[in-house]
Each structure stands twice: as C-alpha cells, then as structure tokens.
Design an enzyme around this catalytic site. Sequence first.
Site, PDB file in Angstrom:
ATOM      1  N   ALA A  51      -4.290   1.130   2.177  1.00 30.66           N
ATOM      2  CA  ALA A  51      -4.037  -0.260   2.577  1.00 30.66           C
ATOM      3  C   ALA A  51      -5.185  -0.926   3.331  1.00 30.66           C
ATOM      4  CB  ALA A  51      -2.797  -0.295   3.476  1.00 30.66           C
ATOM      5  N   THR A  53      -8.771  -1.326   2.648  1.00 27.44           N
ATOM      6  CA  THR A  53      -9.925  -2.019   2.052  1.00 27.44           C
ATOM      7  C   THR A  53      -9.567  -2.420   0.613  1.00 27.44           C
ATOM      8  OG1 THR A  53     -10.864   0.089   1.291  1.00 27.44           O
ATOM      9  CG2 THR A  53     -11.691  -0.744   3.388  1.00 27.44           C
ATOM     10  N   GLU A  77      -9.327   6.323   7.578  1.00 26.86           N
ATOM     11  CA  GLU A  77     -10.456   5.620   8.185  1.00 26.86           C
ATOM     12  C   GLU A  77     -10.889   6.294   9.474  1.00 26.86           C
ATOM     13  OE1 GLU A  77     -11.925   3.299   6.592  1.00 26.86           O
ATOM     14  OE2 GLU A  77     -10.434   2.708   5.093  1.00 26.86           O
ATOM     15  N   ASP A 113      -4.562  11.714   5.791  1.00 28.42           N
ATOM     16  CA  ASP A 113      -4.728  12.048   4.375  1.00 28.42           C
ATOM     17  C   ASP A 113      -3.423  11.844   3.594  1.00 28.42           C
ATOM     18  OD1 ASP A 113      -5.341  13.038   1.942  1.00 28.42           O
ATOM     19  OD2 ASP A 113      -5.751  15.097   2.614  1.00 28.42           O
ATOM     20  N   ALA A 114      -3.411  10.808   2.774  1.00 22.87           N
ATOM     21  CA  ALA A 114      -2.197  10.459   2.022  1.00 22.87           C
ATOM     22  C   ALA A 114      -1.773  11.566   1.056  1.00 22.87           C
ATOM     23  CB  ALA A 114      -2.432   9.163   1.238  1.00 22.87           C
ATOM     24  N   LEU A 141      -4.800   4.146  -3.852  1.00 23.26           N
ATOM     25  CA  LEU A 141      -5.772   5.114  -3.331  1.00 23.26           C
ATOM     26  C   LEU A 141      -7.001   5.150  -4.234  1.00 23.26           C
ATOM     27  CD1 LEU A 141      -4.107   8.499  -2.313  1.00 23.26           C
ATOM     28  CD2 LEU A 141      -4.764   6.583  -0.875  1.00 23.26           C
ATOM     29  N   TYR A 226      -8.348   0.252 -14.317  1.00 26.40           N
ATOM     30  CA  TYR A 226      -9.356  -0.622 -14.904  1.00 26.40           C
ATOM     31  C   TYR A 226      -9.581  -0.182 -16.337  1.00 26.40           C
ATOM     32  CZ  TYR A 226     -13.631  -3.152 -15.729  1.00 26.40           C
ATOM     33  OH  TYR A 226     -14.564  -3.993 -16.280  1.00 26.40           O
ATOM     34  N   TYR A 236     -16.388   4.621 -17.847  1.00 26.44           N
ATOM     35  CA  TYR A 236     -15.096   4.350 -17.201  1.00 26.44           C
ATOM     36  C   TYR A 236     -13.914   4.770 -18.077  1.00 26.44           C
ATOM     37  CZ  TYR A 236     -12.039   2.861 -13.610  1.00 26.44           C
ATOM     38  OH  TYR A 236     -11.091   2.901 -12.616  1.00 26.44           O
ATOM     39  N   VAL A 273     -16.574  -5.723  -6.692  1.00 28.23           N
ATOM     40  CA  VAL A 273     -17.319  -4.893  -5.758  1.00 28.23           C
ATOM     41  C   VAL A 273     -16.361  -4.364  -4.696  1.00 28.23           C
ATOM     42  CG1 VAL A 273     -19.247  -4.814  -4.142  1.00 28.23           C
ATOM     43  CG2 VAL A 273     -19.281  -6.450  -6.046  1.00 28.23           C
TER      44      VAL A 273
HETATM   45  P1  NAD Z   1     -11.298   1.094  -1.927  1.00 33.94           P
HETATM   46  O1  NAD Z   1     -12.290   2.181  -1.750  1.00 33.94           O
HETATM   47  O2  NAD Z   1     -11.659  -0.256  -1.420  1.00 33.94           O
HETATM   48  O3  NAD Z   1      -9.894   1.496  -1.238  1.00 33.94           O
HETATM   49  C1  NAD Z   1      -9.410   2.778  -1.186  1.00 33.94           C
HETATM   50  C2  NAD Z   1      -8.286   2.893  -0.163  1.00 33.94           C
HETATM   51  O4  NAD Z   1      -7.775   4.237  -0.208  1.00 33.94           O
HETATM   52  C3  NAD Z   1      -8.707   2.658   1.286  1.00 33.94           C
HETATM   53  O5  NAD Z   1      -7.659   2.009   1.975  1.00 33.94           O
HETATM   54  C4  NAD Z   1      -8.866   4.077   1.852  1.00 33.94           C
HETATM   55  O6  NAD Z   1      -8.679   4.190   3.254  1.00 33.94           O
HETATM   56  C5  NAD Z   1      -7.749   4.775   1.100  1.00 33.94           C
HETATM   57  N1  NAD Z   1      -7.921   6.230   1.006  1.00 33.94           N
HETATM   58  C6  NAD Z   1      -8.907   6.923   0.379  1.00 33.94           C
HETATM   59  N2  NAD Z   1      -8.671   8.243   0.476  1.00 33.94           N
HETATM   60  C7  NAD Z   1      -7.518   8.386   1.171  1.00 33.94           C
HETATM   61  C8  NAD Z   1      -6.750   9.494   1.593  1.00 33.94           C
HETATM   62  N3  NAD Z   1      -7.097  10.749   1.309  1.00 33.94           N
HETATM   63  N4  NAD Z   1      -5.629   9.251   2.314  1.00 33.94           N
HETATM   64  C9  NAD Z   1      -5.244   7.981   2.644  1.00 33.94           C
HETATM   65  N5  NAD Z   1      -5.917   6.895   2.236  1.00 33.94           N
HETATM   66  C10 NAD Z   1      -7.040   7.095   1.519  1.00 33.94           C
HETATM   67  O7  NAD Z   1     -10.976   1.084  -3.480  1.00 33.94           O
HETATM   68  P2  NAD Z   1     -10.436  -0.006  -4.508  1.00 33.94           P
HETATM   69  O8  NAD Z   1     -11.555  -0.365  -5.416  1.00 33.94           O
HETATM   70  O9  NAD Z   1      -9.652  -1.065  -3.843  1.00 33.94           O
HETATM   71  O10 NAD Z   1      -9.468   0.911  -5.385  1.00 33.94           O
HETATM   72  C11 NAD Z   1      -8.057   0.907  -5.278  1.00 33.94           C
HETATM   73  C12 NAD Z   1      -7.460   1.129  -6.660  1.00 33.94           C
HETATM   74  O11 NAD Z   1      -7.823   0.024  -7.504  1.00 33.94           O
HETATM   75  C13 NAD Z   1      -7.978   2.387  -7.366  1.00 33.94           C
HETATM   76  O12 NAD Z   1      -6.929   2.955  -8.098  1.00 33.94           O
HETATM   77  C14 NAD Z   1      -9.027   1.832  -8.320  1.00 33.94           C
HETATM   78  O13 NAD Z   1      -9.238   2.659  -9.438  1.00 33.94           O
HETATM   79  C15 NAD Z   1      -8.344   0.528  -8.721  1.00 33.94           C
HETATM   80  N6  NAD Z   1      -9.232  -0.490  -9.339  1.00 33.94           N
HETATM   81  C16 NAD Z   1     -10.413  -0.845  -8.786  1.00 33.94           C
HETATM   82  C17 NAD Z   1     -11.226  -1.777  -9.427  1.00 33.94           C
HETATM   83  C18 NAD Z   1     -12.551  -2.202  -8.866  1.00 33.94           C
HETATM   84  O14 NAD Z   1     -13.344  -2.821  -9.589  1.00 33.94           O
HETATM   85  N7  NAD Z   1     -12.835  -1.948  -7.617  1.00 33.94           N
HETATM   86  C19 NAD Z   1     -10.799  -2.373 -10.624  1.00 33.94           C
HETATM   87  C20 NAD Z   1      -9.567  -2.019 -11.153  1.00 33.94           C
HETATM   88  C21 NAD Z   1      -8.781  -1.060 -10.507  1.00 33.94           C
END
Ligand code: NAD
Length: 387
Positions: A51, A53, A77, A113-114, A141, A226, A236, A273
């Site tokens: 939740a 970022t 975090e 750790d989720a 996640l 994605y 990808y 990004v």
């Molecule tokens: P991000 O890195 O911004 O966010 C990841 C989140 O997961 C953070 O809140 C982090 O604290 C949490 N996290 C990581 N490891 C953890 C753990 N072990 N325990 C608890 N929390 C943990 O990533 P994002 O790009 O927002 O990705 C989120 C989802 O969206 C992913 O499934 C990703 O594949 C998908 N997605 C991303 C994009 C893109 O372009 N960025 C596009 C489509 C789908």
Amino acid sequence: MVVEPRVKDYICTTAHPIGCAQNVKNQIAYVKSKGVVKNDNAPKKVLVIGASTGYGLASRIAVAFGYGADTLGVMFEKESNGRRTATAGFYNTRAFEEEAHAAGLYAKSINGDAFSQEIKDQVIDTIKADLGKVDMVVYSLAAPRRTTADGTKYTSVLKTVGQEYSNKTLVLKDNTVTEAHISAANEDEINATIKVMGGEDWIDWMQALSDAGVLADDVITVAYSYIGPKITFPIYAEGSIGQAKKDLYKSADIINEKFPNIKAKIAINKALVTQSSAAIPIVPLYITLLYKVMKEKGLHEGCIEQMQRLFMDKILDDTQVDDNGFIRMDDWEMRDDVQSVVAEHWDTVNNDNVKDIADIDGYWEDFYNMFGFRIDGVDYSADVDIM
Ligand code: NAD
C-alpha cells in the site's frame, strides 16, 4: 538536515519527507476533484497489500477518498535511523494516514513481510479488533524475493524464457540508447519468479482471511498485471515475470472457484514509472516513447489517474472486462493510434533523436517525484526532520 536525491542506477537511496507528503496530498486532491462514487455497493473497509508506493498507494488513496473507505495497509518499508532517510513508502504512508485521519477515516498500516504468516495474523487481528470484516482486498505486491513458511528463499528474475534476447534500452545514468542483452531464465529461476510474483501468496491471503471470518459477503479482491505491446513481450509478457503473471491469472480462477463469496479480479494496468518497473530492462525506453505519444494525444495518466478510473468507473461493474475477464486499464495505452506511433519510434530511436521522440524529462520527473523530489511548492533548501 537538507535532503538531496542520491540516485544509483534505477533507485534513489534517499527520500524527502515533505516532498513525499506533498505527493500524497496531490494524489488525494486529484481523487477529490473527481468526486465521491455514488454506488451503494462501494466498499467501505479495504485491505491494501503493498500500500505504500506505486499502484498500491494510488489504490489506497482512490478508495479512501473516492469511496470514503477505511483502509488497512500492508507494506515493507524502512524507517529512518536518524542518519539515513526513511524509504519513500514510509513517508508516503505516514502522510496518507494523517490526511485520512483529518478526513475522519480509519487508516492503519502494518510494516512487515506480507508473505509471512506473522503479518497475515497481525492483519487478521487488526481487522477483528477495528473493522470486523473487510469488503475489498487489493493485492499490489511487487517484491524481489520471498521466504516461504519452510524457510526457503526465492528470488525473482527479469529474464526471457527460451532464448536470450537483445533489443534497445535506455541507459538511465546518461539517457543514452544502447543494446540490452537479456539472458534466458533457467527452470529454477522461472519457478522462483512464479513463487515470488505469481498468485500463491494471494491465494494464501484469501484463504487466511476467509478462515478467520474477516471477509464480508461479496468481497472483491483485485491483483494487478501488465501485458503491453510486442516490443516488450520477450522481457515482460512472455518472460519470467510473464510466467508469474500467468500464475496470477490462474490464481484468480482458483479463488473464484474455491470461495463463492469472493470475486477475484485482474486489472491490467498501464506501464508507468514505479520503483519496480524502473528495474526492468527495455521497459524504461518503451515508457519514455509511450509517455511522449500519450501526452501529445492528451491520454497520459499516472498511477492515481489509473486507479481513480479503475475504482470509480470499472471495478464495481462486472461487465467492463475483456474476453479473458480482465479489466483493461491499459485501454488507452494499447489504442492502435498510440501503439502505431510508439512502434515507429521504437524502430528509429537512437542517440541523436532520443530527446525529441522520447519523453526523457517526463520519465525523470516521475522518477524523482516517487522519492519526494522535484515536487512543486517544496523548499528543498530547508532543513527537514527525517524521522
Ligand atoms: P511498487 O514497487 O511501487 O510497490 C510495491 C509495494 O509492495 C510497496 O508498497 C512495497 O512496500 C510492497 N512490498 C514489497 N515487498 C513486500 C513484502 N515482502 N511485504 C509487504 N509489502 C511489500 O510497485 P508497482 O509498480 O506499484 O507494482 C504493484 C503491482 O502492479 C505489481 O503486481 C506490478 O506487477 C503491477 N503493475 C505495475 C505496472 C508498472 O508499470 N509499474 C504496470 C502494470 C501492473
């Protein structure tokens, strides 16, 4: 202390507390500007896993300020030790909680750790004590590794499957275009990537929440993926991460079959990004070309615009899905008039024209913004408390 960005490869090792807070406030203001959803079925108690970022934070903001929902967040975090800043997600979450509380909304967050049983138990105890039940679970996640209950550690890889692959990429340290060579993942690496980024842990969460009796009837759960265009398929959709995403799709089906009271959904989001996508080879160059075209056409969205549209316009309407049952938040990204120009630019992009046809500045603006830098209205010369 005065906090400055320290960028190493595709990560910034510092974060600005005031800038992160402003970033969160800006996202909240965007959601508020779009108004509150008028739907009696809108969730009111939402658990967001991941939740702090990117898409998860934007989801939390969208449901809190668009549905008026109470939220419980899970994140991984680091706090500040007084010398180093905390991570951006830590400051984002604190700022979100303050804004939510000021608006009269419940907001609590669990940092750990989720993937672990311990955090699942803490979440269940918190729901029981504070919320009773939740009516939505967002699974967002993006993690590089996972330790399973038996102590085995799995690390995900961003590689191709089958053959190695070469294509253009953006060198982030100097914005040059060069050739990236991506090796093929072996079977262990593919399996490890599926363990980390596939759907097993999503199923575990839904099972644990269901067993504990903390899910409302007709609870919705959503996870993100994605797909993208052909250019990015080898790294990808058809790469190691794509195998994990296929596992995530199967997991949605498993959840739907196993738990009649749960609606599991997959949203296919736009390439943006985030801390996770910056680490994928080839994808940042694609993103800069895409941003340029989408901005010129007035179609560009960031995480908050995507998530506001997902939660307000799409997720409560079961008819807004494609043939696979996926919610297509990449609908504008994948439009023919967008992809045809991006594909043309992909073929011609080189060091001489990259600054003209790729939105390098937009990429870096998003990148710095993620860590609370280069946000309008923030005085970066001022001393700030980093705790
Ligand atoms: P991000 O890195 O911004 O966010 C990841 C989140 O997961 C953070 O809140 C982090 O604290 C949490 N996290 C990581 N490891 C953890 C753990 N072990 N325990 C608890 N929390 C943990 O990533 P994002 O790009 O927002 O990705 C989120 C989802 O969206 C992913 O499934 C990703 O594949 C998908 N997605 C991303 C994009 C893109 O372009 N960025 C596009 C489509 C789908």
